[in-house]
Scaffold this motif. Sequence first.
Motif, PDB file in Angstrom:
ATOM      1  N   GLU A  74      37.245  13.776  -2.392  1.00  0.00           N
ATOM      2  CA  GLU A  74      37.479  15.196  -2.130  1.00  0.00           C
ATOM      3  C   GLU A  74      38.615  15.401  -1.127  1.00  0.00           C
ATOM      4  O   GLU A  74      39.292  16.425  -1.150  1.00  0.00           O
ATOM      5  CB  GLU A  74      36.198  15.852  -1.612  1.00  0.00           C
ATOM      6  CG  GLU A  74      35.071  15.835  -2.618  1.00  0.00           C
ATOM      7  CD  GLU A  74      33.731  16.225  -2.019  1.00  0.00           C
ATOM      8  OE1 GLU A  74      33.673  16.616  -0.827  1.00  0.00           O
ATOM      9  OE2 GLU A  74      32.722  16.128  -2.753  1.00  0.00           O
ATOM     10  N   GLU A  75      38.822  14.432  -0.246  1.00  0.00           N
ATOM     11  CA  GLU A  75      39.845  14.518   0.799  1.00  0.00           C
ATOM     12  C   GLU A  75      41.159  13.840   0.409  1.00  0.00           C
ATOM     13  O   GLU A  75      42.068  13.753   1.215  1.00  0.00           O
ATOM     14  CB  GLU A  75      39.311  13.881   2.089  1.00  0.00           C
ATOM     15  CG  GLU A  75      38.013  14.469   2.583  1.00  0.00           C
ATOM     16  CD  GLU A  75      38.154  15.942   2.967  1.00  0.00           C
ATOM     17  OE1 GLU A  75      39.200  16.303   3.540  1.00  0.00           O
ATOM     18  OE2 GLU A  75      37.228  16.708   2.669  1.00  0.00           O
ATOM     19  N   GLY A 114      55.277  14.869   1.622  1.00  0.00           N
ATOM     20  CA  GLY A 114      55.031  14.343   2.959  1.00  0.00           C
ATOM     21  C   GLY A 114      53.828  13.431   3.105  1.00  0.00           C
ATOM     22  O   GLY A 114      53.402  13.169   4.226  1.00  0.00           O
ATOM     23  N   ARG A 115      53.243  12.965   2.025  1.00  0.00           N
ATOM     24  CA  ARG A 115      52.118  12.003   2.075  1.00  0.00           C
ATOM     25  C   ARG A 115      50.997  12.488   2.992  1.00  0.00           C
ATOM     26  O   ARG A 115      50.490  11.739   3.822  1.00  0.00           O
ATOM     27  CB  ARG A 115      52.601  10.640   2.561  1.00  0.00           C
ATOM     28  CG  ARG A 115      53.587   9.961   1.684  1.00  0.00           C
ATOM     29  CD  ARG A 115      54.013   8.645   2.290  1.00  0.00           C
ATOM     30  NE  ARG A 115      54.501   7.741   1.269  1.00  0.00           N
ATOM     31  CZ  ARG A 115      54.385   6.426   1.330  1.00  0.00           C
ATOM     32  NH1 ARG A 115      53.799   5.855   2.346  1.00  0.00           N
ATOM     33  NH2 ARG A 115      54.862   5.683   0.373  1.00  0.00           N
ATOM     34  N   LYS A 116      50.598  13.724   2.856  1.00  0.00           N
ATOM     35  CA  LYS A 116      49.622  14.322   3.772  1.00  0.00           C
ATOM     36  C   LYS A 116      48.198  13.811   3.589  1.00  0.00           C
ATOM     37  O   LYS A 116      47.401  13.865   4.518  1.00  0.00           O
ATOM     38  CB  LYS A 116      49.669  15.836   3.641  1.00  0.00           C
ATOM     39  CG  LYS A 116      50.997  16.394   4.102  1.00  0.00           C
ATOM     40  CD  LYS A 116      51.066  17.874   3.949  1.00  0.00           C
ATOM     41  CE  LYS A 116      52.451  18.334   4.388  1.00  0.00           C
ATOM     42  NZ  LYS A 116      52.884  19.505   3.727  1.00  0.00           N
ATOM     43  N   ARG A 117      47.866  13.365   2.388  1.00  0.00           N
ATOM     44  CA  ARG A 117      46.510  12.865   2.133  1.00  0.00           C
ATOM     45  C   ARG A 117      46.597  11.480   1.493  1.00  0.00           C
ATOM     46  O   ARG A 117      47.600  11.136   0.878  1.00  0.00           O
ATOM     47  CB  ARG A 117      45.759  13.829   1.218  1.00  0.00           C
ATOM     48  CG  ARG A 117      45.657  15.213   1.825  1.00  0.00           C
ATOM     49  CD  ARG A 117      44.885  16.242   1.044  1.00  0.00           C
ATOM     50  NE  ARG A 117      44.847  16.085  -0.389  1.00  0.00           N
ATOM     51  CZ  ARG A 117      44.053  16.787  -1.184  1.00  0.00           C
ATOM     52  NH1 ARG A 117      43.248  17.690  -0.672  1.00  0.00           N
ATOM     53  NH2 ARG A 117      44.060  16.616  -2.478  1.00  0.00           N
ATOM     54  N   ARG A 118      45.533  10.721   1.624  1.00  0.00           N
ATOM     55  CA  ARG A 118      45.485   9.402   0.988  1.00  0.00           C
ATOM     56  C   ARG A 118      45.475   9.557  -0.526  1.00  0.00           C
ATOM     57  O   ARG A 118      45.129  10.604  -1.057  1.00  0.00           O
ATOM     58  CB  ARG A 118      44.224   8.651   1.421  1.00  0.00           C
ATOM     59  CG  ARG A 118      44.252   8.250   2.873  1.00  0.00           C
ATOM     60  CD  ARG A 118      43.002   7.517   3.259  1.00  0.00           C
ATOM     61  NE  ARG A 118      41.872   8.456   3.145  1.00  0.00           N
ATOM     62  CZ  ARG A 118      40.602   8.129   3.229  1.00  0.00           C
ATOM     63  NH1 ARG A 118      40.256   6.881   3.414  1.00  0.00           N
ATOM     64  NH2 ARG A 118      39.663   9.026   3.143  1.00  0.00           N
TER      65      ARG A 118
END
Length: 181
Positions: A56-57, A32-36
Amino acid sequence: YRFTVGDRVNSSKHEARVKGIVDQIKKWNAEGRKRRLCTARPNWMTISLRIAKFKEECNQIRIDLPDILEIDLKNGRVRVEPLVDVGLLTRVLTPLGWTIPVIPEFEDLTVGGLCMGYGIENTSHKYGLFSNLVQEYEIVTSTGDVVLARKDFYADLFYGVPWSHGTLGFVNAMWLKIIPC
Protein backbone atom coordinates in the motif's frame (compact mmCIF):
# COMPACT_ATOMS: atom_id res chain seq x y z
CA TYR A 1 13.38 -24.87 -31.87
CA ARG A 2 10.51 -22.50 -31.22
CA PHE A 3 7.24 -23.68 -29.74
CA THR A 4 4.16 -21.51 -30.16
CA VAL A 5 0.64 -22.40 -29.17
CA GLY A 6 -1.91 -19.67 -28.64
CA ASP A 7 -1.07 -16.71 -26.45
CA ARG A 8 0.38 -18.68 -23.51
CA VAL A 9 3.47 -19.88 -25.37
CA ASN A 10 4.49 -16.77 -27.24
CA SER A 11 7.56 -14.57 -27.43
CA SER A 12 6.18 -11.83 -29.68
CA LYS A 13 4.64 -9.86 -26.80
CA HIS A 14 7.66 -10.03 -24.51
CA GLU A 15 9.55 -6.96 -25.71
CA ALA A 16 6.45 -4.77 -25.51
CA ARG A 17 5.68 -6.00 -21.99
CA VAL A 18 9.24 -5.34 -20.84
CA LYS A 19 9.08 -1.85 -22.37
CA GLY A 20 5.95 -1.26 -20.26
CA ILE A 21 7.87 -2.17 -17.12
CA VAL A 22 10.81 0.01 -18.12
CA ASP A 23 8.45 2.94 -18.77
CA GLN A 24 6.87 2.57 -15.31
CA ILE A 25 10.28 2.55 -13.63
CA LYS A 26 11.55 5.52 -15.63
CA LYS A 27 8.42 7.45 -14.65
CA TRP A 28 9.10 6.58 -11.00
CA ASN A 29 12.67 7.88 -11.41
CA ALA A 30 11.45 11.08 -13.09
CA GLU A 31 9.02 11.69 -10.21
CA GLY A 32 11.88 11.59 -7.70
CA ARG A 33 11.73 7.99 -6.38
CA LYS A 34 9.44 9.03 -3.53
CA ARG A 35 8.21 5.53 -2.67
CA ARG A 36 9.77 2.08 -2.75
CA LEU A 37 9.08 -0.23 -5.70
CA CYS A 38 7.17 -3.50 -5.59
CA THR A 39 5.08 -5.56 -7.96
CA ALA A 40 1.39 -4.84 -8.35
CA ARG A 41 0.62 -8.56 -8.01
CA PRO A 42 -2.45 -8.82 -5.75
CA ASN A 43 -2.40 -10.84 -2.53
CA TRP A 44 -4.92 -13.38 -3.82
CA MET A 45 -2.44 -14.47 -6.51
CA THR A 46 0.23 -15.55 -4.01
CA ILE A 47 0.69 -18.93 -2.36
CA SER A 48 0.77 -17.38 1.08
CA LEU A 49 -1.63 -16.57 3.89
CA ARG A 50 0.24 -13.35 4.60
CA ILE A 51 -1.40 -10.11 3.48
CA ALA A 52 1.28 -7.88 1.95
CA LYS A 53 0.16 -4.58 3.48
CA PHE A 54 3.55 -3.03 2.73
CA LYS A 55 2.46 -2.74 -0.91
CA GLU A 56 0.00 0.00 0.00
CA GLU A 57 2.97 2.32 0.67
CA CYS A 58 4.88 1.38 -2.49
CA ASN A 59 4.94 2.36 -6.13
CA GLN A 60 3.42 -0.79 -7.63
CA ILE A 61 4.83 -1.92 -10.97
CA ARG A 62 2.47 -3.90 -13.20
CA ILE A 63 4.21 -7.02 -14.44
CA ASP A 64 2.21 -9.26 -16.77
CA LEU A 65 4.74 -11.85 -17.90
CA PRO A 66 3.06 -15.30 -18.00
CA ASP A 67 4.53 -16.88 -21.16
CA ILE A 68 6.93 -19.58 -22.22
CA LEU A 69 9.10 -17.76 -24.74
CA GLU A 70 11.31 -20.40 -26.30
CA ILE A 71 12.25 -24.05 -25.97
CA ASP A 72 15.81 -24.95 -27.00
CA LEU A 73 15.97 -28.74 -26.98
CA LYS A 74 19.42 -28.79 -28.62
CA ASN A 75 20.91 -27.03 -25.58
CA GLY A 76 18.48 -28.46 -23.01
CA ARG A 77 16.91 -25.21 -21.88
CA VAL A 78 13.69 -23.22 -21.88
CA ARG A 79 13.21 -19.43 -21.76
CA VAL A 80 10.30 -18.38 -19.57
CA GLU A 81 8.75 -15.27 -18.11
CA PRO A 82 8.48 -15.16 -14.29
CA LEU A 83 4.72 -15.74 -14.02
CA VAL A 84 4.84 -19.07 -15.86
CA ASP A 85 3.55 -21.63 -13.41
CA VAL A 86 5.05 -25.07 -13.00
CA GLY A 87 1.83 -26.71 -14.19
CA LEU A 88 1.95 -24.97 -17.58
CA LEU A 89 5.66 -25.60 -17.97
CA THR A 90 5.21 -29.30 -17.20
CA ARG A 91 2.23 -29.65 -19.56
CA VAL A 92 4.25 -28.13 -22.40
CA LEU A 93 7.58 -29.91 -21.79
CA THR A 94 6.38 -33.43 -20.96
CA PRO A 95 4.87 -34.23 -24.39
CA LEU A 96 8.21 -33.19 -25.91
CA GLY A 97 10.01 -35.70 -23.64
CA TRP A 98 11.57 -33.04 -21.37
CA THR A 99 11.10 -31.76 -17.84
CA ILE A 100 12.55 -29.33 -15.33
CA PRO A 101 14.83 -31.22 -12.92
CA VAL A 102 13.34 -29.63 -9.78
CA ILE A 103 9.56 -30.07 -9.82
CA PRO A 104 7.52 -28.49 -7.00
CA GLU A 105 4.52 -30.31 -5.56
CA PHE A 106 2.20 -27.37 -6.27
CA GLU A 107 1.68 -26.65 -9.95
CA ASP A 108 0.48 -23.09 -9.25
CA LEU A 109 3.94 -21.97 -8.08
CA THR A 110 5.60 -19.61 -10.55
CA VAL A 111 9.15 -19.90 -11.81
CA GLY A 112 9.80 -16.30 -10.75
CA GLY A 113 8.68 -17.02 -7.20
CA LEU A 114 10.70 -20.21 -7.05
CA CYS A 115 13.84 -18.41 -8.22
CA MET A 116 13.43 -15.28 -6.13
CA GLY A 117 12.31 -17.27 -3.09
CA TYR A 118 13.70 -20.55 -1.86
CA GLY A 119 12.44 -23.20 -4.30
CA ILE A 120 13.53 -26.37 -2.50
CA GLU A 121 11.73 -29.50 -3.66
CA ASN A 122 11.89 -33.32 -3.60
CA THR A 123 14.66 -33.57 -6.20
CA SER A 124 16.76 -30.76 -4.71
CA HIS A 125 19.10 -33.30 -3.09
CA LYS A 126 20.20 -34.18 -6.64
CA TYR A 127 19.72 -30.97 -8.67
CA GLY A 128 19.90 -28.21 -6.05
CA LEU A 129 17.40 -25.44 -5.43
CA PHE A 130 15.11 -24.29 -8.22
CA SER A 131 17.33 -21.24 -8.70
CA ASN A 132 20.21 -23.60 -9.61
CA LEU A 133 18.35 -24.34 -12.86
CA VAL A 134 18.69 -20.74 -14.01
CA GLN A 135 21.33 -20.11 -16.67
CA GLU A 136 20.49 -16.48 -17.35
CA TYR A 137 18.24 -13.75 -15.97
CA GLU A 138 16.83 -10.79 -17.88
CA ILE A 139 16.29 -8.05 -15.29
CA VAL A 140 15.01 -4.48 -15.23
CA THR A 141 17.00 -2.50 -12.68
CA SER A 142 15.77 0.44 -10.61
CA THR A 143 17.24 2.79 -13.22
CA GLY A 144 15.10 1.23 -15.94
CA ASP A 145 17.99 -0.57 -17.62
CA VAL A 146 17.45 -4.08 -18.97
CA VAL A 147 20.42 -6.31 -18.20
CA LEU A 148 21.25 -9.94 -18.80
CA ALA A 149 22.93 -11.65 -15.86
CA ARG A 150 24.84 -14.91 -16.20
CA LYS A 151 27.61 -16.65 -14.27
CA ASP A 152 30.17 -14.85 -16.44
CA PHE A 153 28.38 -11.53 -17.04
CA TYR A 154 26.97 -9.40 -14.23
CA ALA A 155 27.90 -12.36 -12.03
CA ASP A 156 27.24 -10.43 -8.80
CA LEU A 157 23.65 -9.85 -9.92
CA PHE A 158 23.27 -13.42 -11.19
CA TYR A 159 24.31 -14.90 -7.85
CA GLY A 160 22.43 -12.26 -5.85
CA VAL A 161 18.99 -12.77 -7.41
CA PRO A 162 18.14 -16.10 -5.76
CA TRP A 163 16.51 -15.53 -2.38
CA SER A 164 16.47 -11.77 -2.97
CA HIS A 165 12.66 -11.65 -3.14
CA GLY A 166 12.81 -8.99 -5.85
CA THR A 167 14.99 -6.49 -4.02
CA LEU A 168 17.61 -6.29 -6.81
CA GLY A 169 15.30 -5.68 -9.76
CA PHE A 170 12.40 -7.12 -11.68
CA VAL A 171 13.12 -10.43 -13.43
CA ASN A 172 11.49 -10.40 -16.87
CA ALA A 173 12.72 -13.71 -18.24
CA MET A 174 15.09 -16.53 -17.48
CA TRP A 175 16.68 -19.48 -19.21
CA LEU A 176 16.14 -22.67 -17.20
CA LYS A 177 17.95 -25.99 -17.59
CA ILE A 178 15.70 -28.89 -18.67
CA ILE A 179 16.42 -32.61 -18.86
CA PRO A 180 14.97 -35.54 -20.80
CA CYS A 181 12.24 -37.38 -18.93
